[in-house]
Design an enzyme around this catalytic site. Sequence first.
Site, PDB file in Angstrom:
ATOM      1  N   THR A  91     -32.343 -15.150   8.080  1.00 59.50           N
ATOM      2  CA  THR A  91     -31.699 -15.869   9.179  1.00 59.50           C
ATOM      3  C   THR A  91     -31.794 -17.376   8.977  1.00 59.50           C
ATOM      4  OG1 THR A  91     -31.448 -15.928  11.579  1.00 59.50           O
ATOM      5  CG2 THR A  91     -33.709 -15.737  10.772  1.00 59.50           C
TER       6      THR A  91
ATOM      7  N   GLY B 169     -18.789 -22.049  13.403  1.00 61.09           N
ATOM      8  CA  GLY B 169     -20.035 -22.052  12.639  1.00 61.09           C
ATOM      9  C   GLY B 169     -20.198 -20.782  11.818  1.00 61.09           C
ATOM     10  N   GLY B 170     -21.458 -20.454  11.514  1.00 59.93           N
ATOM     11  CA  GLY B 170     -21.748 -19.310  10.638  1.00 59.93           C
ATOM     12  C   GLY B 170     -21.301 -17.987  11.232  1.00 59.93           C
TER      13      GLY B 170
ATOM     14  N   LYS C 278     -29.332 -18.495   5.359  1.00 58.22           N
ATOM     15  CA  LYS C 278     -28.230 -17.554   5.105  1.00 58.22           C
ATOM     16  C   LYS C 278     -27.282 -18.000   3.978  1.00 58.22           C
ATOM     17  CE  LYS C 278     -27.697 -15.104   9.493  1.00 58.22           C
ATOM     18  NZ  LYS C 278     -26.729 -14.731  10.546  1.00 58.22           N
TER      19      LYS C 278
ATOM     20  N   GLY D  99     -15.575 -21.679  18.448  1.00 58.19           N
ATOM     21  CA  GLY D  99     -16.633 -22.133  17.539  1.00 58.19           C
ATOM     22  C   GLY D  99     -16.274 -21.833  16.096  1.00 58.19           C
TER      23      GLY D  99
ATOM     24  N   ASN E  52     -27.213 -12.046   5.090  1.00 55.10           N
ATOM     25  CA  ASN E  52     -28.242 -11.845   6.125  1.00 55.10           C
ATOM     26  C   ASN E  52     -29.166 -10.672   5.810  1.00 55.10           C
ATOM     27  OD1 ASN E  52     -26.660  -9.615   6.760  1.00 55.10           O
ATOM     28  ND2 ASN E  52     -27.032  -9.815   8.950  1.00 55.10           N
TER      29      ASN E  52
ATOM     30  N   LEU F 292     -21.175 -13.363  21.571  1.00 55.17           N
ATOM     31  CA  LEU F 292     -22.186 -12.986  20.568  1.00 55.17           C
ATOM     32  C   LEU F 292     -23.605 -13.206  21.083  1.00 55.17           C
ATOM     33  CD1 LEU F 292     -20.812 -14.211  17.122  1.00 55.17           C
ATOM     34  CD2 LEU F 292     -20.065 -12.319  18.546  1.00 55.17           C
TER      35      LEU F 292
HETATM   36  P1  NAP Z   1     -23.821 -22.380  14.211  1.00 55.75           P
HETATM   37  O1  NAP Z   1     -23.556 -22.090  12.787  1.00 55.75           O
HETATM   38  O2  NAP Z   1     -24.714 -23.495  14.584  1.00 55.75           O
HETATM   39  O3  NAP Z   1     -22.376 -22.618  14.908  1.00 55.75           O
HETATM   40  C1  NAP Z   1     -22.256 -22.953  16.264  1.00 55.75           C
HETATM   41  C2  NAP Z   1     -20.802 -23.349  16.556  1.00 55.75           C
HETATM   42  O4  NAP Z   1     -20.731 -23.662  17.954  1.00 55.75           O
HETATM   43  C3  NAP Z   1     -20.334 -24.588  15.807  1.00 55.75           C
HETATM   44  O5  NAP Z   1     -18.972 -24.443  15.489  1.00 55.75           O
HETATM   45  C4  NAP Z   1     -20.523 -25.713  16.843  1.00 55.75           C
HETATM   46  O6  NAP Z   1     -19.610 -26.760  16.712  1.00 55.75           O
HETATM   47  C5  NAP Z   1     -20.177 -24.971  18.126  1.00 55.75           C
HETATM   48  N1  NAP Z   1     -20.797 -25.610  19.283  1.00 55.75           N
HETATM   49  C6  NAP Z   1     -22.130 -25.744  19.529  1.00 55.75           C
HETATM   50  N2  NAP Z   1     -22.313 -26.391  20.703  1.00 55.75           N
HETATM   51  C7  NAP Z   1     -21.069 -26.681  21.183  1.00 55.75           C
HETATM   52  C8  NAP Z   1     -20.595 -27.356  22.334  1.00 55.75           C
HETATM   53  N3  NAP Z   1     -21.436 -27.835  23.255  1.00 55.75           N
HETATM   54  N4  NAP Z   1     -19.246 -27.480  22.507  1.00 55.75           N
HETATM   55  C9  NAP Z   1     -18.399 -26.981  21.583  1.00 55.75           C
HETATM   56  N5  NAP Z   1     -18.796 -26.319  20.449  1.00 55.75           N
HETATM   57  C10 NAP Z   1     -20.107 -26.189  20.264  1.00 55.75           C
HETATM   58  O7  NAP Z   1     -24.404 -21.100  14.955  1.00 55.75           O
HETATM   59  P2  NAP Z   1     -24.083 -19.565  14.627  1.00 55.75           P
HETATM   60  O8  NAP Z   1     -25.075 -19.054  13.669  1.00 55.75           O
HETATM   61  O9  NAP Z   1     -22.637 -19.489  14.298  1.00 55.75           O
HETATM   62  O10 NAP Z   1     -24.423 -18.860  16.029  1.00 55.75           O
HETATM   63  C11 NAP Z   1     -23.607 -19.059  17.143  1.00 55.75           C
HETATM   64  C12 NAP Z   1     -24.033 -18.141  18.288  1.00 55.75           C
HETATM   65  O11 NAP Z   1     -23.882 -16.772  17.900  1.00 55.75           O
HETATM   66  C13 NAP Z   1     -25.519 -18.294  18.690  1.00 55.75           C
HETATM   67  O12 NAP Z   1     -25.597 -18.216  20.088  1.00 55.75           O
HETATM   68  C14 NAP Z   1     -26.187 -17.093  18.060  1.00 55.75           C
HETATM   69  O13 NAP Z   1     -27.313 -16.658  18.794  1.00 55.75           O
HETATM   70  C15 NAP Z   1     -25.064 -16.058  18.160  1.00 55.75           C
HETATM   71  N6  NAP Z   1     -25.219 -14.991  17.141  1.00 55.75           N
HETATM   72  C16 NAP Z   1     -25.406 -13.724  17.584  1.00 55.75           C
HETATM   73  C17 NAP Z   1     -25.539 -12.700  16.674  1.00 55.75           C
HETATM   74  C18 NAP Z   1     -25.755 -11.291  17.163  1.00 55.75           C
HETATM   75  O14 NAP Z   1     -26.188 -10.449  16.373  1.00 55.75           O
HETATM   76  N7  NAP Z   1     -25.456 -10.986  18.401  1.00 55.75           N
HETATM   77  C19 NAP Z   1     -25.462 -12.973  15.292  1.00 55.75           C
HETATM   78  C20 NAP Z   1     -25.246 -14.289  14.874  1.00 55.75           C
HETATM   79  C21 NAP Z   1     -25.127 -15.302  15.815  1.00 55.75           C
HETATM   80  P3  NAP Z   1     -19.814 -27.953  15.643  1.00 55.75           P
HETATM   81  O15 NAP Z   1     -19.687 -27.299  14.291  1.00 55.75           O
HETATM   82  O16 NAP Z   1     -18.737 -28.885  15.940  1.00 55.75           O
HETATM   83  O17 NAP Z   1     -21.212 -28.477  15.884  1.00 55.75           O
END
Ligand code: NAP
Length: 300
Positions: free
Chosen positions: A68, A134-135, A72, A132, A93, A240
């Site tokens: 994680t 991100g990852g 990753k 979003g 992952n 998510l």
């Molecule tokens: P990440 O790589 O940090 O990506 C987060 C994304 O959200 C980025 O595009 C970021 O934009 C955007 N963002 C963050 N704050 C924001 C705001 N205030 N306004 C607008 N956009 C915003 O994180 P991730 O790994 O993709 O994870 C994202 C979410 O998915 C988390 O809550 C995580 O817990 C969840 N998740 C759940 C699982 C599951 O198994 N259920 C698995 C993976 C992830 P910028 O790039 O512009 O900063």
Amino acid sequence: MPQITGTTKLLGVIGNPIGHSLSPVIHNAAIEQLGLDYRYLAFPVAPANLAIALDGFAAIGLVGCSVTIPHKQTIIPLLAEITPLAQAVGAVNTVWNTPTGWHGTNTDVAGFISPLAAMGRDWSQTTVAVLGNGGAARAVVAGCHQLGCGEIHVFGRDAAKLAQFRSSWQDIQLTVNGDDIPMPVTVQTHLWDELSSLINKANLLLVNSTPIGMYPQIEASPISAEMIQKTGAKAIAYDLIYTPRPTKFLQLAKESGMMTIDGTEMLVQQGAVAFELWLQQSPPIEIMRQTLIQHLATTH
Ligand code: NAP
């Protein structure tokens, strides 16, 4: 649980920080249910120690581990082989130890798809709006492509990141609906304020892949109540995030008559796929699910 003895084998998760991880809860419940001579532990590994940690894990015969944040992507060059899916997503992952070195894949995609695939629908008329870039959004895009969704739109707040996101899919091909022939992944990207033009499309799948609404910011929603009300009741809202349950976004979506899916099933199912890869046997998914739900209810 069987006693720890001289033959007990090890699985785990690496990240930094890692104390919050729910994977030990889910995997040890499965291990206990099946009476296996294994334990699953969380290992904090700083970025500078990742290569040393993998060598050490191989040396002590660790069978496999979950990977994680923040490893990753950075783990990829350290692996002997990764699956085409992990290559497409650009993130690993799950890794497992082989005689030729560490192999890796991405089980977030299967985890994400699972509750959608279980509906048994034809997704070709579905428009996906991913909030979003991100990852996790990468796993969502790969998953929606694999389901055969008609259009995939990704929304973000940073034009440069969005452009990079779109171009990263340009030469990527993945199979659809288990077909043999890979198809190009087509993604359209937009700035956040363009969401209003898509929101009342028929058959919309709205996915929150941002951390907005995650504990402790539990009153925040990635899109406003007014915007959610404009979304057709036939839309599906998928968050998510798995804590709180439900998030503000899913609460509002439910009030608008939408079907809602939270992140717990994705978490359970990505773990279940990893478990099967490591142990070559079917995991007790219901036990994993119930243990997670109970754990979240008592600790958050
Ligand atoms: P990440 O790589 O940090 O990506 C987060 C994304 O959200 C980025 O595009 C970021 O934009 C955007 N963002 C963050 N704050 C924001 C705001 N205030 N306004 C607008 N956009 C915003 O994180 P991730 O790994 O993709 O994870 C994202 C979410 O998915 C988390 O809550 C995580 O817990 C969840 N998740 C759940 C699982 C599951 O198994 N259920 C698995 C993976 C992830 P910028 O790039 O512009 O900063």
